[in-house]
Design an enzyme around this catalytic site. Structure first.
Site, short mmCIF file in Angstrom:
data_model
loop_
_atom_site.label_atom_id
_atom_site.label_comp_id
_atom_site.label_asym_id
_atom_site.label_seq_id
_atom_site.Cartn_x
_atom_site.Cartn_y
_atom_site.Cartn_z
N CYS A 42 -4.80 -44.48 30.82
CA CYS A 42 -5.40 -43.35 31.45
C CYS A 42 -6.47 -43.61 32.29
O CYS A 42 -6.86 -44.97 32.30
CB CYS A 42 -5.97 -42.58 30.38
SG CYS A 42 -6.82 -40.95 31.02
N ASP A 44 -9.47 -42.69 32.48
CA ASP A 44 -10.63 -42.81 31.61
C ASP A 44 -11.57 -44.14 31.84
O ASP A 44 -10.93 -45.07 31.49
CB ASP A 44 -10.20 -42.45 30.18
CG ASP A 44 -11.52 -41.86 29.39
OD1 ASP A 44 -12.56 -42.74 29.22
OD2 ASP A 44 -11.92 -40.70 28.90
N ARG A 46 -13.70 -45.41 29.68
CA ARG A 46 -13.51 -46.15 28.59
C ARG A 46 -12.47 -46.95 28.13
O ARG A 46 -12.49 -47.65 27.17
CB ARG A 46 -13.94 -45.03 27.56
CG ARG A 46 -15.17 -44.36 27.66
CD ARG A 46 -15.36 -43.16 26.64
NE ARG A 46 -14.08 -42.09 27.12
CZ ARG A 46 -14.06 -40.97 26.16
NH1 ARG A 46 -14.62 -40.72 25.36
NH2 ARG A 46 -12.91 -40.27 26.70
N HIS A 98 -5.13 -42.79 24.95
CA HIS A 98 -6.44 -42.97 24.05
C HIS A 98 -6.49 -41.65 23.19
O HIS A 98 -6.50 -40.53 24.03
CB HIS A 98 -7.31 -43.53 24.79
CG HIS A 98 -7.83 -42.55 26.06
ND1 HIS A 98 -9.04 -41.87 25.54
CD2 HIS A 98 -7.29 -42.11 27.08
CE1 HIS A 98 -9.42 -41.03 26.65
NE2 HIS A 98 -8.06 -41.24 27.51
N CYS A 101 -8.72 -38.18 24.68
CA CYS A 101 -8.29 -38.07 25.97
C CYS A 101 -8.46 -36.51 26.57
O CYS A 101 -8.04 -35.66 26.11
CB CYS A 101 -6.86 -38.33 26.33
SG CYS A 101 -6.30 -38.31 27.93
CO CO Z 1 -7.39 -39.72 28.74
#
Ligand code: CO
Length: 215
Positions: A42, A44, A46, A98, A101
């Site tokens: 992803c 993302d 993090r 994750h 998400c």
């Molecule tokens: Co995500």
């Protein structure tokens, strides 16, 4: 100081640190890469592939998009996959989702966000495939977490449906192996969903391509 300048300063500090540990670190990487893994994760912030797996530059070829999707019309993903599998010859492809998400959470809702709604629709297709299982879960968080896991599993199967992976399995004796993982942003732990694939034996027949004839 503008915040972005901090990144450039940190870069210099990182270079110095790497050179202290190994003065040839960058020289060794300058001319070639031979990563063992392709990571589809992803976007993302993090979930940085290298940091969470303790790997260094040169070890992981990375493709990231919203909700770690394998969309068969995505030229970017297909190009990365083809290059990783056929040129770099990675032995493992890892789809890593994750918990928490935002893309998957959005797919459970009805709110319009913008252009991204059309990307998120692919995740809604996963929901529809597993609607009965998901709607039997009464706790909202548990349902979301299961949806995140099922989404990763479906992306693993979607990789197996590509001509790129099927031809590689044929040509490379079952490589690459494809894996499905989920990272927990709340504790840093990666969970292996144990849905690894290295042949088409569990794949519905309709997705199997005839072997390519080579002349
Ligand atoms: Co995500």
């Amino acid at each position: 100081m503008e915040k972005y300048n901090q990144l450039l300063l940190q870069n210099r500090a990182w270079v110095e640190q790497m050179l202290r540990e190994d003065k040839d670190f960058f020289n060794k990487l300058a001319n070639t890469q031979k990563p063992e893994f392709l990571w589809i994760g992803c976007a993302d912030s993090r979930v940085p592939a290298n940091q969470i797996t303790g790997t260094q530059p040169g070890e992981v070829f990375v493709h990231r998009n919203i909700a770690n999707m394998v969309v068969h019309t995505d030229m970017n993903m297909l190009s990365v996959l083809d290059y990783a599998v056929n040129v770099l010859e990675v032995n493992h492809v890892i789809v890593c989702g994750h918990y928490g998400c935002g893309g998957v959470r959005a797919a459970m809702g009805h709110k319009q966000i913008g252009l991204i709604d059309n990307w998120i629709r692919h995740i809604k297709d996963v929901y529809r495939l597993h609607q009965d299982e998901l709607e039997a879960i009464t706790d909202d968080k548990q349902r979301e977490n299961r949806f995140i896991e099922l989404n990763v599993m479906e992306q693993v199967y979607d990789l197996g449906k590509t001509s790129i992976i099927q031809n590689a399995w044929q040509r490379r004796g079952g490589y690459p192996y494809i894996h499905g993982w989920v990272y927990d942003v709340a504790n840093g732990i990666i969970k292996d969903l144990k849905v690894s694939m290295h042949d088409d034996s569990e794949m519905p027949d309709v997705y199997k391509f005839e072997k390519m004839r080579r002349v």
